[in-house]
Enzyme design. Structure first.
Site, mmCIF file in Angstrom:
data_model
loop_
_atom_site.group_PDB
_atom_site.id
_atom_site.type_symbol
_atom_site.label_atom_id
_atom_site.label_comp_id
_atom_site.label_asym_id
_atom_site.label_seq_id
_atom_site.Cartn_x
_atom_site.Cartn_y
_atom_site.Cartn_z
ATOM 1 N N ASP A 178 0.673 -1.343 0.033
ATOM 2 C CA ASP A 178 0.097 -0.011 -0.093
ATOM 3 C C ASP A 178 0.851 1.271 0.044
ATOM 4 O O ASP A 178 2.019 1.210 -0.413
ATOM 5 C CB ASP A 178 -0.874 0.015 1.265
ATOM 6 C CG ASP A 178 -2.263 0.585 0.913
ATOM 7 O OD1 ASP A 178 -2.347 1.967 0.813
ATOM 8 O OD2 ASP A 178 -3.312 -0.247 1.022
ATOM 9 N N HIS B 38 -4.069 6.012 3.172
ATOM 10 C CA HIS B 38 -4.534 4.737 2.760
ATOM 11 C C HIS B 38 -3.956 3.463 3.236
ATOM 12 O O HIS B 38 -4.575 2.828 3.863
ATOM 13 C CB HIS B 38 -4.600 4.867 1.267
ATOM 14 C CG HIS B 38 -5.462 3.702 0.561
ATOM 15 N ND1 HIS B 38 -4.857 2.360 0.394
ATOM 16 C CD2 HIS B 38 -6.639 3.586 -0.040
ATOM 17 C CE1 HIS B 38 -5.792 1.707 -0.366
ATOM 18 N NE2 HIS B 38 -6.999 2.565 -0.481
ATOM 19 N N SER C 196 -10.970 -1.524 -1.090
ATOM 20 C CA SER C 196 -9.819 -1.128 -0.368
ATOM 21 C C SER C 196 -10.051 -1.511 1.146
ATOM 22 O O SER C 196 -9.049 -1.885 1.643
ATOM 23 C CB SER C 196 -9.009 0.214 -0.508
ATOM 24 O OG SER C 196 -8.488 0.410 -1.969
#
Length: 754
Positions: free
Chosen positions: A148, A211, A540
């Protein structure tokens, strides 16, 4: 004559310039992944072998660099999940490499997009000595690799209270550089950055987007009390496997992920010794597996016993949009939970509509009725597009705006506020149905469904002086229907292998609260105050839920294969919601298996599934040969020569998968399956089939008797149309039922193309 001279002049210029332009273009270096034949011997090191494929006049140490050009050179040497390397080459050099013996294929660099306090409880994960969560040791001893945008190591979610040291044999490294208040510990046991993700940060593995921190904490964040976003979604935050270890591979910047870096991260993770790989990155929906480096790398990871958990993608609700669809990977769809961060819109005629917003101001400028408009209400525009607002029409008013995709709702509010609007109602488009987001708006706002938005628009058109107010109700538990499939979650069938049901499973992916890494480029609220937790949505977010659940199962059953873990997750999933009716999609219609996979994950049942449909690397070879990709295609995936002429091929339907997709025409079709007993030694299971009456299904034998643990038994499923074939297809379930278990496999008969 003058015209002729000009034409001749232009022709000469074209002749002179074209080679120069072409040469410049050809000498521009680009990134490529070079896929090689598996080698028979290992006389040279991997790096030396890879360098031998570079054009002979230059190599890594000696290049014909001019004007800052460093020549053709290797960026990554892959060794564990991919046979080949990444390099910077001109077009001419790429052609030279492509023609060399032993080179299979070149892939130009591709960039892929990046695709909780309530979710553990919603999924039945509770504390207590007899609870599955406690029995699993909260993921003790398992390493989850996160590919990520990095991680914020100082966040309390990544403290190591109660977590034991890294497992023996762990080979990972830590690249944190003097991070104040954090770094590697017993929770974060490895952290690396790759390519542009490393270049663009002073401390490479540190998350500058949020994220990666969010997904890492969702999978394996430790317990943090009083987690909330401005008082909303308050509770004790934790990941699915709060005592598992994390290994971080920063392969993405804030906006994109290079395929070269992704493969390098996968290669490092497998070499380091992770047990689960969590991959919240989008992928192409139609790429043939032997042309898909991620599928190829995922096969090798699976062969090493690693569960690869991947996002289905955010391209729904259109059919055929699912990505990461290889059958050796767990493909995860996104669903809702029963929590809403509630707003209520009240119209002047008394109609009331519930919506959502993360921004719930105490000083609410839209608490009392205000004039209500939408762009184009005067007839100049009928799109309700707030990007074309005119200041005079919205100042001091509440504005109805139409959603314009996944990420523009907050921007619409910024536009409304800039023109003097004091409130906003965001309505869905038709395809988005009832899926609503809890966004960090900059003004009082409510996100409502398409149905509600249409009724609000009709009210505006029905009166000369429409009004509306917005009230904020905070966090509400028990919203219904729940769970449901979100509109954005990508749908099957898989274009690469339509005979395998994808996605596999649905997990929580809507308005998920998890750890956050504030940054100057990503201000969550208009006051600029950074937040320790934040709410995000997408596949996600659902993917790390399943990654953490896979880690729990791996901790409880370390000898289970990735396929056995996937089977346990799929066959124990829920096909009905909390009220006992079939799970719905974003339109509140019955969700198909192409939308939700086998169902919504139920981890409390997955730890003891009774039976599993197991597969190992060699079991995929007959399936791959049956796909018609040829010996070379199978070799690219399997990392070894496979003569398909020596293999008894099978169809997609015959792969020992926990679901069945059968293209049923006029003739009956029979498929085989084998189950392994992972429950009690003396167990009896009876076949129960739930299919529409126009489909006849016979299971032989109809009863399975097991006397030992790990005993295998096979059965056949024969299907035929009882009457005329239904062009719309059909769905149902095959259940193996014992006194203690229900082992459910979805059955899909696809609709026929017109």
């Amino acid at each position: 004559m003058e015209s002729m001279r000009w034409r001749l002049c232009l022709a000469v210029v074209a002749l002179l310039c074209t080679p120069l332009l072409s040469t410049g273009y050809l000498h521009e270096r680009k990134n490529y992944i070079v896929h090689l034949e598996p080698r028979d011997d290992a006389a040279d090191s991997v790096e030396e072998w890879h360098r031998s494929f570079l054009p002979q006049e230059t190599n890594l140490e000696s290049s014909s660099s001019t004007d800052g050009d460093d020549g053709p050179h290797i960026v990554y040497s892959y060794s564990d999940v991919f046979t080949g390397f990444a390099a910077r080459l001109t077009d001419e050099e790429a052609d030279t490499v492509r023609d060399m013996p032993g080179c299979l294929r070149l892939y130009p660099e591709e960039f892929l997009p990046l695709a909780t306090t309530r979710s553990p409880g919603f999924l039945g994960l509770h504390l207590g000595n007899e609870a599955f969560w406690s029995m699993s040791g909260f993921g003790h001893g398992v390493v989850i690799g996160i590919l990520d945008t990095g991680i914020l190591p100082s966040h309390p979610s990544f403290g190591d209270d109660g977590i034991q040291p890294p497992p023996k044999g762990w080979k990972g490294t830590c690249e944190f550089k003097a991070i104040a208040g954090g770094g590697c510990n017993n929770k974060i046991i490895g952290a690396r950055a790759f390519g542009s993700a490393a270049v663009n940060s002073s401390a490479p593995p540190v998350d500058d987007a949020g994220h990666g921190t969010h997904t890492a904490s969702t999978a394996a964040g430790n317990f943090v009390e009083n987690a909330n976003v401005r008082g909303n979604a308050d509770g004790t935050a934790s990941g699915m496997a709060p005592h598992a270890h994390l290994a971080i591979y920063k392969v993405c910047t804030r906006s994109r992920c290079s395929i070269m870096d992704i493969i390098a991260g996968l290669d490092a993770a497998v070499k380091d010794g992770v047990d689960v790989l969590s991959f919240s990155i989008g992928a192409s929906s139609g790429t043939q597996f032997n042309y898909d480096p991620i599928a190829i790398a995922g096969f090798k990871a699976m062969e090493r016993g690693i569960v690869v958990s991947c996002a289905a993608g955010n391209a729904g609700p259109d059919p055929g949009t699912v990505g990461n669809g290889a059958p050796w990977m767990l493909t995860v769809a996104a669903g809702t939970m029963d929590r809403a961060i509630r707003t209520t819109v009240r119209l002047g005629d008394g109609q009331v509509f519930d919506g959502e917003s993360l921004f719930q101001p105490g000083n609410n400028s839209a608490a009392n009725p205000l004039p209500l408009v939408f762009p184009g209400a005067d007839g100049s525009d009928t799109s309700r597009d707030c990007s074309v607002l005119r200041g005079a029409e919205v100042a001091g008013k509440v504005v109805l705006c139409e959603s314009r995709g996944l990420n523009n709702r907050v921007e619409a509010g910024q536009t409304v506020a800039a023109y003097g609007g004091v409130g906003m109602i965001v309505m869905n488009r038709a395809a988005e149905g009832y899926t609503t987001f809890a966004d960090a708006h900059v003004l009082p706002a409510s996100h409502v469904s398409f149905d509600a938005g249409n009724k609000i628009a009709a009210y505006i058109n029905s009166t000369s002086s429409p009004t509306a107010s917005i009230a904020f109700k905070g966090t509400v538990i028990g919203s219904s229907p729940s769970p449901a499939v979100t509109f954005f979650s990508s749908r099957g069938p898989s274009k690469a292998s339509p005979g395998i049901l994808k996605p596999d499973i649905t997990g929580p992916g809507m308005n998920i609260l998890a750890a956050w890494a504030p940054s100057e480029s990503h201000t969550e609220f208009s006051d600029g105050v950074g937040l320790s937790f934040f709410v995000e949505s997408g596949t996600s977010m659902s993917t790390p839920h399943l990654s953490g659940i896979a880690a729990l199962l791996k901790s409880l059953h370390p000898d289970w294969s990735p396929a056995a873990i996937k089977s346990a997750i799929m066959t124990t999933s829920d096909a009905v919601d909390r009220t006992g009716v079939p799970i719905k999609d974003e339109q509140y219609r019955h969700a198909t298996f192409y939308a939700m996979g086998a169902g919504y994950v139920n981890p409390a049942l997955a730890f003891d599934p009774g039976l599993v449909y197991d597969l190992h690397a060699d079991d995929y070879i007959p399936y791959l040969c049956g796909l018609g990709i040829g010996d070379d295609g199978v070799k690219e995936i399997a990392h070894r020569p496979i003569p398909c002429s020596d293999v008894k091929t099978i169809t997609e339907a015959e792969l020992n998968y926990p679901s069945l997709v059968v293209n049923l025409l006029a003739q009956p079709i029979t498929v085989n399956r084998t189950v392994t007993n992972v429950g009690k030694p003396n167990s009896v299971y009876t076949a129960v089939v739930d299919m529409p009456k126009e489909v006849a299904v016979i299971v032989q034998p109809p009863m399975l008797r097991f006397t030992e643990v790990k005993e295998k038994q096979s059965f056949t499923v024969t299907m035929r149309w009882a009457g005329q074939p239904n062009v719309a297809g059909a769905e149902g379930n095959l259940k193996w039922v014992s006194d203690e278990h229900i082992v459910r496999s979805p059955i899909v008969i696809p609709a026929k193309a017109e």
